[in-house]
Scaffold this active site. Structure first.
Site, short mmCIF file in Angstrom:
data_model
loop_
_atom_site.label_atom_id
_atom_site.label_comp_id
_atom_site.label_asym_id
_atom_site.label_seq_id
_atom_site.Cartn_x
_atom_site.Cartn_y
_atom_site.Cartn_z
N ASN A 104 18.11 7.78 -20.08
CA ASN A 104 19.40 7.26 -19.60
C ASN A 104 20.48 8.26 -19.97
OD1 ASN A 104 21.37 5.25 -18.74
ND2 ASN A 104 21.81 4.92 -20.91
N HIS A 106 24.45 8.44 -20.87
CA HIS A 106 25.49 7.52 -21.33
C HIS A 106 26.75 8.33 -21.66
CE1 HIS A 106 27.21 3.95 -23.17
NE2 HIS A 106 27.61 4.73 -24.17
N SER A 133 25.69 11.69 -23.67
CA SER A 133 24.37 11.81 -24.30
C SER A 133 23.28 11.45 -23.31
CB SER A 133 24.25 10.83 -25.48
OG SER A 133 25.30 10.96 -26.41
N ASP A 142 21.72 1.22 -25.32
CA ASP A 142 22.12 2.60 -25.59
C ASP A 142 21.63 3.07 -26.96
OD1 ASP A 142 23.47 2.59 -23.11
OD2 ASP A 142 25.25 1.71 -24.04
#
Ligand code: GAR
Length: 207
Positions: A104, A106, A133, A142
Protein backbone atom coordinates in the site's frame (compact mmCIF):
# COMPACT_ATOMS: atom_id res chain seq x y z
CA UNK A 1 0.16 -6.79 -10.72
CA UNK A 2 -3.43 -6.24 -9.70
CA UNK A 3 -4.09 -2.65 -8.62
CA UNK A 4 -6.79 -1.66 -6.11
CA UNK A 5 -7.90 1.97 -6.36
CA UNK A 6 -10.87 3.95 -5.09
CA UNK A 7 -10.51 7.26 -6.88
CA UNK A 8 -8.37 9.44 -9.14
CA UNK A 9 -5.78 6.77 -9.97
CA UNK A 10 -2.70 8.96 -10.43
CA UNK A 11 -0.50 6.33 -8.74
CA UNK A 12 -1.93 3.68 -11.07
CA UNK A 13 -1.14 6.01 -13.96
CA UNK A 14 2.45 6.38 -12.77
CA UNK A 15 2.82 2.59 -12.90
CA UNK A 16 1.20 2.40 -16.36
CA UNK A 17 3.44 5.21 -17.65
CA UNK A 18 6.60 3.53 -16.36
CA UNK A 19 5.55 0.23 -17.93
CA UNK A 20 4.84 1.83 -21.30
CA UNK A 21 8.11 3.79 -21.13
CA UNK A 22 9.93 0.51 -20.59
CA UNK A 23 11.36 1.59 -17.23
CA UNK A 24 9.31 -0.89 -15.19
CA UNK A 25 9.46 -4.52 -16.23
CA UNK A 26 6.01 -5.53 -15.00
CA UNK A 27 2.41 -5.53 -16.15
CA UNK A 28 -0.97 -4.58 -14.72
CA UNK A 29 -3.36 -7.50 -15.22
CA UNK A 30 -6.43 -5.97 -13.62
CA UNK A 31 -7.70 -2.94 -11.73
CA UNK A 32 -10.29 -3.31 -8.98
CA UNK A 33 -12.32 -0.70 -7.16
CA UNK A 34 -14.93 -0.25 -4.46
CA UNK A 35 -16.31 2.74 -6.41
CA UNK A 36 -18.12 2.23 -9.69
CA UNK A 37 -17.27 5.73 -10.92
CA UNK A 38 -13.60 5.73 -9.92
CA UNK A 39 -11.51 7.52 -12.58
CA UNK A 40 -8.84 4.85 -12.02
CA UNK A 41 -11.09 2.36 -13.83
CA UNK A 42 -11.21 4.56 -16.94
CA UNK A 43 -7.42 4.93 -16.89
CA UNK A 44 -7.12 1.13 -17.00
CA UNK A 45 -9.74 0.61 -19.69
CA UNK A 46 -8.10 3.32 -21.84
CA UNK A 47 -5.09 1.04 -22.25
CA UNK A 48 -7.05 -2.21 -22.56
CA UNK A 49 -6.66 -3.43 -18.98
CA UNK A 50 -9.68 -5.12 -17.44
CA UNK A 51 -11.25 -3.04 -14.70
CA UNK A 52 -13.89 -4.16 -12.21
CA UNK A 53 -15.86 -2.30 -9.57
CA UNK A 54 -17.91 -3.83 -6.80
CA UNK A 55 -20.19 -1.76 -4.63
CA UNK A 56 -19.93 -2.42 -0.87
CA UNK A 57 -23.67 -1.65 -0.61
CA UNK A 58 -24.40 -4.88 -2.49
CA UNK A 59 -22.85 -7.02 0.27
CA UNK A 60 -24.15 -7.76 3.77
CA UNK A 61 -20.82 -7.23 5.55
CA UNK A 62 -17.27 -6.01 5.07
CA UNK A 63 -16.02 -9.58 5.06
CA UNK A 64 -18.50 -10.55 2.34
CA UNK A 65 -17.43 -7.56 0.24
CA UNK A 66 -13.73 -8.31 0.75
CA UNK A 67 -14.27 -11.96 -0.20
CA UNK A 68 -16.04 -11.00 -3.43
CA UNK A 69 -13.38 -8.41 -4.27
CA UNK A 70 -10.56 -10.89 -3.81
CA UNK A 71 -12.42 -13.61 -5.71
CA UNK A 72 -12.28 -11.15 -8.61
CA UNK A 73 -8.61 -10.32 -7.96
CA UNK A 74 -7.73 -14.02 -7.85
CA UNK A 75 -9.15 -14.54 -11.34
CA UNK A 76 -6.23 -12.53 -12.78
CA UNK A 77 -3.69 -14.47 -10.63
CA UNK A 78 -1.43 -11.50 -9.80
CA UNK A 79 2.07 -11.92 -8.36
CA UNK A 80 1.66 -8.59 -6.59
CA UNK A 81 -1.35 -6.63 -5.34
CA UNK A 82 -0.88 -2.87 -5.18
CA UNK A 83 -3.22 -0.71 -3.11
CA UNK A 84 -2.88 2.66 -4.82
CA UNK A 85 -5.41 4.97 -3.24
CA UNK A 86 -7.67 2.13 -2.12
CA UNK A 87 -9.57 3.75 0.72
CA UNK A 88 -11.41 0.87 2.43
CA UNK A 89 -10.03 -1.12 5.33
CA UNK A 90 -9.31 -4.73 4.35
CA UNK A 91 -10.10 -7.51 6.80
CA UNK A 92 -7.64 -10.07 8.10
CA UNK A 93 -9.33 -12.92 6.23
CA UNK A 94 -8.25 -11.54 2.86
CA UNK A 95 -5.06 -9.80 3.96
CA UNK A 96 -3.31 -12.51 6.00
CA UNK A 97 -2.88 -15.02 3.16
CA UNK A 98 -1.59 -12.27 0.85
CA UNK A 99 0.52 -9.99 3.13
CA UNK A 100 3.82 -10.97 1.54
CA UNK A 101 2.65 -9.88 -1.90
CA UNK A 102 0.40 -6.94 -1.14
CA UNK A 103 1.61 -3.36 -0.68
CA UNK A 104 0.00 0.00 0.00
CA UNK A 105 1.12 3.57 -0.60
CA UNK A 106 0.23 5.93 2.22
CA UNK A 107 0.72 9.70 2.26
CA UNK A 108 2.75 10.11 5.46
CA UNK A 109 6.05 9.11 7.00
CA UNK A 110 4.70 6.07 8.84
CA UNK A 111 4.23 5.44 11.72
CA UNK A 112 3.19 9.11 11.81
CA UNK A 113 -0.29 10.11 10.66
CA UNK A 114 -2.11 6.87 9.93
CA UNK A 115 -5.65 6.91 8.56
CA UNK A 116 -7.36 9.67 6.61
CA UNK A 117 -6.58 13.37 5.92
CA UNK A 118 -2.88 12.85 6.62
CA UNK A 119 -1.88 16.24 5.21
CA UNK A 120 -4.33 17.96 7.53
CA UNK A 121 -3.02 15.85 10.42
CA UNK A 122 0.59 16.86 9.63
CA UNK A 123 -0.30 20.57 9.41
CA UNK A 124 -2.30 20.42 12.65
CA UNK A 125 0.64 18.77 14.42
CA UNK A 126 3.01 21.50 13.22
CA UNK A 127 5.25 18.93 11.47
CA UNK A 128 8.18 20.35 9.52
CA UNK A 129 8.51 17.13 7.50
CA UNK A 130 5.86 15.03 5.86
CA UNK A 131 6.04 12.52 3.03
CA UNK A 132 4.89 9.13 1.82
CA UNK A 133 5.53 5.47 2.63
CA UNK A 134 5.08 2.13 0.90
CA UNK A 135 4.42 -0.78 3.22
CA UNK A 136 3.36 -4.40 3.17
CA UNK A 137 -0.33 -4.66 4.01
CA UNK A 138 -1.44 -6.28 7.25
CA UNK A 139 -4.84 -6.11 8.89
CA UNK A 140 -3.60 -3.24 11.12
CA UNK A 141 -4.56 0.12 9.59
CA UNK A 142 -1.47 1.49 7.78
CA UNK A 143 0.51 -0.70 10.17
CA UNK A 144 2.40 -3.25 8.07
CA UNK A 145 6.21 -3.30 7.73
CA UNK A 146 7.44 -0.18 5.90
CA UNK A 147 9.52 -0.81 2.78
CA UNK A 148 10.33 2.67 1.56
CA UNK A 149 9.71 6.33 2.29
CA UNK A 150 10.25 9.75 0.80
CA UNK A 151 10.36 12.86 2.98
CA UNK A 152 8.81 16.12 1.80
CA UNK A 153 9.25 19.49 3.57
CA UNK A 154 6.27 21.33 5.01
CA UNK A 155 6.69 24.95 3.90
CA UNK A 156 5.44 28.15 5.55
CA UNK A 157 1.97 28.97 4.25
CA UNK A 158 1.22 25.37 3.24
CA UNK A 159 -2.38 24.26 3.28
CA UNK A 160 -3.80 20.79 2.66
CA UNK A 161 -3.92 21.41 -1.10
CA UNK A 162 -0.36 22.60 -1.53
CA UNK A 163 1.10 19.99 0.80
CA UNK A 164 -0.82 17.08 -0.72
CA UNK A 165 0.28 18.17 -4.23
CA UNK A 166 3.95 18.27 -3.14
CA UNK A 167 3.65 14.81 -1.55
CA UNK A 168 1.79 13.30 -4.51
CA UNK A 169 4.54 14.38 -6.90
CA UNK A 170 6.97 12.31 -4.85
CA UNK A 171 4.58 9.38 -4.33
CA UNK A 172 4.64 8.42 -7.97
CA UNK A 173 8.40 7.74 -8.28
CA UNK A 174 8.39 6.17 -4.79
CA UNK A 175 5.74 3.65 -5.82
CA UNK A 176 7.34 2.89 -9.18
CA UNK A 177 10.79 2.40 -7.67
CA UNK A 178 9.44 0.18 -4.87
CA UNK A 179 7.45 -1.95 -7.32
CA UNK A 180 10.59 -2.27 -9.44
CA UNK A 181 12.50 -3.71 -6.45
CA UNK A 182 9.63 -6.11 -5.73
CA UNK A 183 9.38 -7.17 -9.38
CA UNK A 184 13.11 -7.85 -9.36
CA UNK A 185 12.48 -9.96 -6.25
CA UNK A 186 15.03 -7.91 -4.29
CA UNK A 187 12.47 -6.98 -1.61
CA UNK A 188 10.57 -9.58 0.36
CA UNK A 189 8.72 -9.94 3.66
CA UNK A 190 10.64 -11.97 6.23
CA UNK A 191 9.53 -13.19 9.67
CA UNK A 192 10.96 -10.07 11.32
CA UNK A 193 10.19 -7.49 8.68
CA UNK A 194 11.34 -6.32 5.28
CA UNK A 195 14.31 -7.99 3.58
CA UNK A 196 16.42 -6.39 0.85
CA UNK A 197 18.53 -8.91 -1.06
CA UNK A 198 17.79 -11.39 1.75
CA UNK A 199 19.04 -9.08 4.56
CA UNK A 200 16.94 -7.25 7.15
CA UNK A 201 16.46 -3.57 6.46
CA UNK A 202 17.77 -1.34 9.26
CA UNK A 203 15.00 1.13 8.41
CA UNK A 204 12.80 2.04 5.47
CA UNK A 205 14.59 2.60 2.17
CA UNK A 206 14.78 6.33 1.46
CA UNK A 207 13.82 6.53 -2.21
C1 GAR B 1 -2.66 9.02 -2.69
O1 GAR B 1 -2.18 10.20 -2.10
C2 GAR B 1 -2.42 7.84 -1.78
O2 GAR B 1 -1.20 7.88 -1.10
C3 GAR B 1 -3.58 7.97 -0.83
O3 GAR B 1 -4.67 8.33 -1.64
C4 GAR B 1 -4.18 9.06 -2.75
C5 GAR B 1 -4.69 8.40 -4.00
O4 GAR B 1 -4.33 9.16 -5.13
N1 GAR B 1 -3.82 6.75 -0.12
C6 GAR B 1 -4.27 6.70 1.13
O5 GAR B 1 -4.54 7.70 1.76
C7 GAR B 1 -4.44 5.31 1.69
N2 GAR B 1 -4.56 5.35 3.10
P1 GAR B 1 -4.45 8.52 -6.56
O6 GAR B 1 -5.84 7.88 -6.65
O7 GAR B 1 -4.32 9.71 -7.49
O8 GAR B 1 -3.35 7.51 -6.73
Amino acid sequence: MAVLASGRGSNLQALLDAISAGTLDAGVVGVFSDRVGAPALARARAVGISAHALSPRDYPSRDAFDAALFDAVDTVAPDLIICAGYMRLLGAAVVAPRSARMINIHPSLLPDFKGLRTHRQALAAGASRHGASVHFVTAALDGGPVISQVPVPVLPGDDETSLSARVLEREHPLLVETVRLLAQRRISLGDDGVLLDGRSLAGPLQL
